[in-house]
Write a protein that holds these residues in place. Structure first.
Motif, PDB file in Angstrom:
ATOM      1  N   SER A  16      63.854  18.255  50.608  1.00 62.38           N
ATOM      2  CA  SER A  16      63.285  18.797  49.645  1.00 62.38           C
ATOM      3  C   SER A  16      63.658  19.935  48.812  1.00 62.38           C
ATOM      4  O   SER A  16      64.378  20.929  49.592  1.00 62.38           O
ATOM      5  N   SER A  17      63.369  20.181  47.597  1.00 64.00           N
ATOM      6  CA  SER A  17      63.813  21.091  46.786  1.00 64.00           C
ATOM      7  C   SER A  17      62.608  22.102  46.658  1.00 64.00           C
ATOM      8  O   SER A  17      62.636  22.978  45.925  1.00 64.00           O
ATOM      9  N   ASN A  18      61.337  21.500  47.062  1.00 62.66           N
ATOM     10  CA  ASN A  18      60.087  22.473  46.679  1.00 62.66           C
ATOM     11  C   ASN A  18      59.862  23.097  47.980  1.00 62.66           C
ATOM     12  O   ASN A  18      59.262  22.874  48.810  1.00 62.66           O
ATOM     13  N   ILE A  19      59.907  24.739  47.499  1.00 67.03           N
ATOM     14  CA  ILE A  19      59.926  25.640  48.519  1.00 67.03           C
ATOM     15  C   ILE A  19      58.388  25.687  49.200  1.00 67.03           C
ATOM     16  O   ILE A  19      57.447  25.806  48.263  1.00 67.03           O
ATOM     17  N   ASP A  20      58.262  25.534  50.687  1.00 63.16           N
ATOM     18  CA  ASP A  20      56.934  25.852  51.168  1.00 63.16           C
ATOM     19  C   ASP A  20      56.103  24.819  50.659  1.00 63.16           C
ATOM     20  O   ASP A  20      54.848  24.793  50.837  1.00 63.16           O
ATOM     21  N   LYS A  21      56.212  23.426  50.459  1.00 66.87           N
ATOM     22  CA  LYS A  21      55.444  22.378  50.309  1.00 66.87           C
ATOM     23  C   LYS A  21      55.790  21.452  51.515  1.00 66.87           C
ATOM     24  O   LYS A  21      56.864  21.067  51.702  1.00 66.87           O
ATOM     25  N   ASN A  22      54.635  20.999  51.946  1.00 70.02           N
ATOM     26  CA  ASN A  22      54.809  19.844  53.023  1.00 70.02           C
ATOM     27  C   ASN A  22      55.493  18.674  52.555  1.00 70.02           C
ATOM     28  O   ASN A  22      55.599  18.293  51.459  1.00 70.02           O
ATOM     29  N   LEU A  23      56.040  17.904  53.544  1.00 67.05           N
ATOM     30  CA  LEU A  23      56.764  16.690  52.915  1.00 67.05           C
ATOM     31  C   LEU A  23      55.776  15.617  52.430  1.00 67.05           C
ATOM     32  O   LEU A  23      56.116  14.798  51.695  1.00 67.05           O
ATOM     33  N   GLU A  24      54.409  15.805  52.635  1.00 63.74           N
ATOM     34  CA  GLU A  24      53.410  14.869  51.911  1.00 63.74           C
ATOM     35  C   GLU A  24      53.427  15.234  50.496  1.00 63.74           C
ATOM     36  O   GLU A  24      53.138  14.310  49.634  1.00 63.74           O
ATOM     37  N   ASP A  25      53.639  16.525  50.183  1.00 66.89           N
ATOM     38  CA  ASP A  25      53.189  17.037  48.714  1.00 66.89           C
ATOM     39  C   ASP A  25      54.656  17.231  48.004  1.00 66.89           C
ATOM     40  O   ASP A  25      54.465  17.216  46.842  1.00 66.89           O
ATOM     41  N   ALA A  26      55.709  17.601  48.507  1.00 67.76           N
ATOM     42  CA  ALA A  26      57.147  17.605  47.941  1.00 67.76           C
ATOM     43  C   ALA A  26      57.440  16.468  47.146  1.00 67.76           C
ATOM     44  O   ALA A  26      57.089  15.152  47.691  1.00 67.76           O
ATOM     45  N   THR A  27      57.985  16.375  46.108  1.00 73.09           N
ATOM     46  CA  THR A  27      58.124  15.295  45.071  1.00 73.09           C
ATOM     47  C   THR A  27      59.730  15.247  44.901  1.00 73.09           C
ATOM     48  O   THR A  27      60.306  14.265  44.341  1.00 73.09           O
ATOM     49  N   ASP A  28      60.299  16.449  45.100  1.00 79.18           N
ATOM     50  CA  ASP A  28      61.695  16.667  44.699  1.00 79.18           C
ATOM     51  C   ASP A  28      62.777  16.666  45.941  1.00 79.18           C
ATOM     52  O   ASP A  28      62.665  17.510  46.573  1.00 79.18           O
ATOM     53  N   PHE A  29      63.772  15.952  45.996  1.00 83.32           N
ATOM     54  CA  PHE A  29      64.656  15.681  47.113  1.00 83.32           C
ATOM     55  C   PHE A  29      66.096  15.421  46.694  1.00 83.32           C
ATOM     56  O   PHE A  29      66.266  14.688  45.735  1.00 83.32           O
ATOM     57  N   THR A  30      67.114  15.971  47.545  1.00 85.20           N
ATOM     58  CA  THR A  30      68.415  15.878  47.124  1.00 85.20           C
ATOM     59  C   THR A  30      69.061  15.126  48.649  1.00 85.20           C
ATOM     60  O   THR A  30      68.525  15.542  49.640  1.00 85.20           O
ATOM     61  N   LYS A  31      69.820  14.164  48.472  1.00 78.44           N
ATOM     62  CA  LYS A  31      70.364  13.417  49.518  1.00 78.44           C
ATOM     63  C   LYS A  31      71.664  14.018  50.046  1.00 78.44           C
ATOM     64  O   LYS A  31      72.459  14.106  49.125  1.00 78.44           O
ATOM     65  N   PHE A  32      71.575  14.139  51.365  1.00 76.12           N
ATOM     66  CA  PHE A  32      72.997  14.374  51.965  1.00 76.12           C
ATOM     67  C   PHE A  32      73.210  13.654  53.205  1.00 76.12           C
ATOM     68  O   PHE A  32      72.533  12.840  53.640  1.00 76.12           O
ATOM     69  N   VAL A  33      74.493  13.819  53.802  1.00 76.39           N
ATOM     70  CA  VAL A  33      74.647  13.067  54.858  1.00 76.39           C
ATOM     71  C   VAL A  33      74.366  13.995  56.055  1.00 76.39           C
ATOM     72  O   VAL A  33      74.737  15.080  56.127  1.00 76.39           O
TER      73      VAL A  33
END
Length: 320
Positions: A16-33
């Motif tokens: 997640s790129s959204n600081i201090d937001k739980n996974l339910e509310d986070a909307t922006d993600f970056t994919k890594f290995v």
């Protein structure tokens, strides 16, 4: 041929790129290995050593992404098979301003959990100097626990040096009692065991580094060195001959993501041993790479090249 060998489950992680937001509310993600053992292989490869990784991925976009990432990182994938019947695991990870981020895994019955044990018979151990094993692979399935035990036997028969990181993942085990008993039994086959201080408390009932080290040194004739990871405080080393010392950690002003710090320690330690460093200097390198790891959002993005590592150590007024 590879100097370093490991086995594990590779995954895609959506951070997640959204600081201090739980996974339910986070909307922006970056994919890594990701994947603990793959993190270590990537870090050691980045420092110029030849590596091979053993695993299985699905015939899906995540599996293709992982293979491409391994190739780009210079990690050997000769022993990574494709499974047409099972998918590649992945997970979600929070971004937090303090402490450890929450994670959520999608890995049950994955391709890695159904690894084909016959692949072990094709492995060339001739140039391997160090093999790194972890408790995570054993937790994936009964099949993988048997695979890990069999691989450990092959390594010992071929006279290879084994490092073992408990890497406890309680959610993957049927019970804590089974996790503790199995992990400690696996540790008996390792020349070097590297538990975290909190893992020691779970595995043998104490958070005292000396007592943790003594437990693993005393339970096996094979284990010659125990390094207890102390987090930001560094690492405690004790050897079979009684020599003991504490290596101080490195101060980090801005912690971005703590996931991957323990694997970063393994990267520094093992690469240092491959480079012929004495155990104290190899552990100090481990502490340095662990510090670098927490400055980046990906599980292994903070692991340095040799030039980056040398620059960081020089800035810390440390020479290897």
């Amino acid at each position: 041929m590879a100097e370093f060998l490991t086995i594990g489950e590779p995954m895609a992680v959506f951070a997640s790129s959204n600081i201090d937001k739980n996974l339910e509310d986070a909307t922006d993600f970056t994919k890594f290995v990701a994947g603990a053992e793959l993190n270590v292989a990537i870090g050691i490869s980045r420092l110029g050593h030849r590596t091979e990784y053993i695993s299985s991925v699905g015939q899906d976009p995540f599996g293709k992404f992982i293979r491409k990432s391994m190739t780009a990182a210079g990690v050997g994938n000769t022993y990574v098979s494709e499974d047409v019947d099972h998918w590649t695991g992945f997970y979600l990870k929070e971004r937090v301003s303090h402490g450890d981020p929450a994670t959520f895994y999608f890995r049950r019955n994955s391709a890695a959990a159904n690894f084909d044990a016959n692949i072990l018979d094709s492995i060339d151990f001739s140039d391997v100097q160090i093999a790194h094993l972890s408790g995570i692979f054993a937790a994936l399935s009964d099949n993988d626990l048997a695979v890990l035990k069999r691989l450990s036997q092959h390594l010992k028969q071929n006279g290879k040096f084994i490092t073992f990181d408990p890497n406890l993942r309680p959610a993957l085990w049927e019970s804590q009692a089974h996790m503790v008993a199995t992990t400690n039994e696996l540790a008996k086959n390792a020349d070097l065991v590297m538990p975290g201080i909190h893992e020691g408390e779970i595995l043998m009932g104490s958070s005292n580094p000396q007592k943790i080290a003594d437990f693993y040194l005393n339970q096996s004739q094979t284990t010659q060195t125990v390094i207890v990871k102390l987090g930001p405080k560094g690492a405690y080393i004790k050897q079979k001959n009684g020599n003991a010392q504490t290596i101080p950690g490195f101060h980090v002003k801005n912690v971005v993501d703590t996931v991957g710090a323990g694997d970063g320690f393994a990267v520094g330690l093992i690469s240092g041993l491959l480079d012929g460093l004495p155990i104290n200097k190899a552990a100090r390198r481990g502490c340095a790479i662990g510090a670098l790891a927490v400055m980046s959002p990906g599980d292994n993005d903070g692991y340095p090249t040799s030039d980056e590592l040398n620059s960081y150590l020089q800035n810390q007024q440390i020479t290897e």
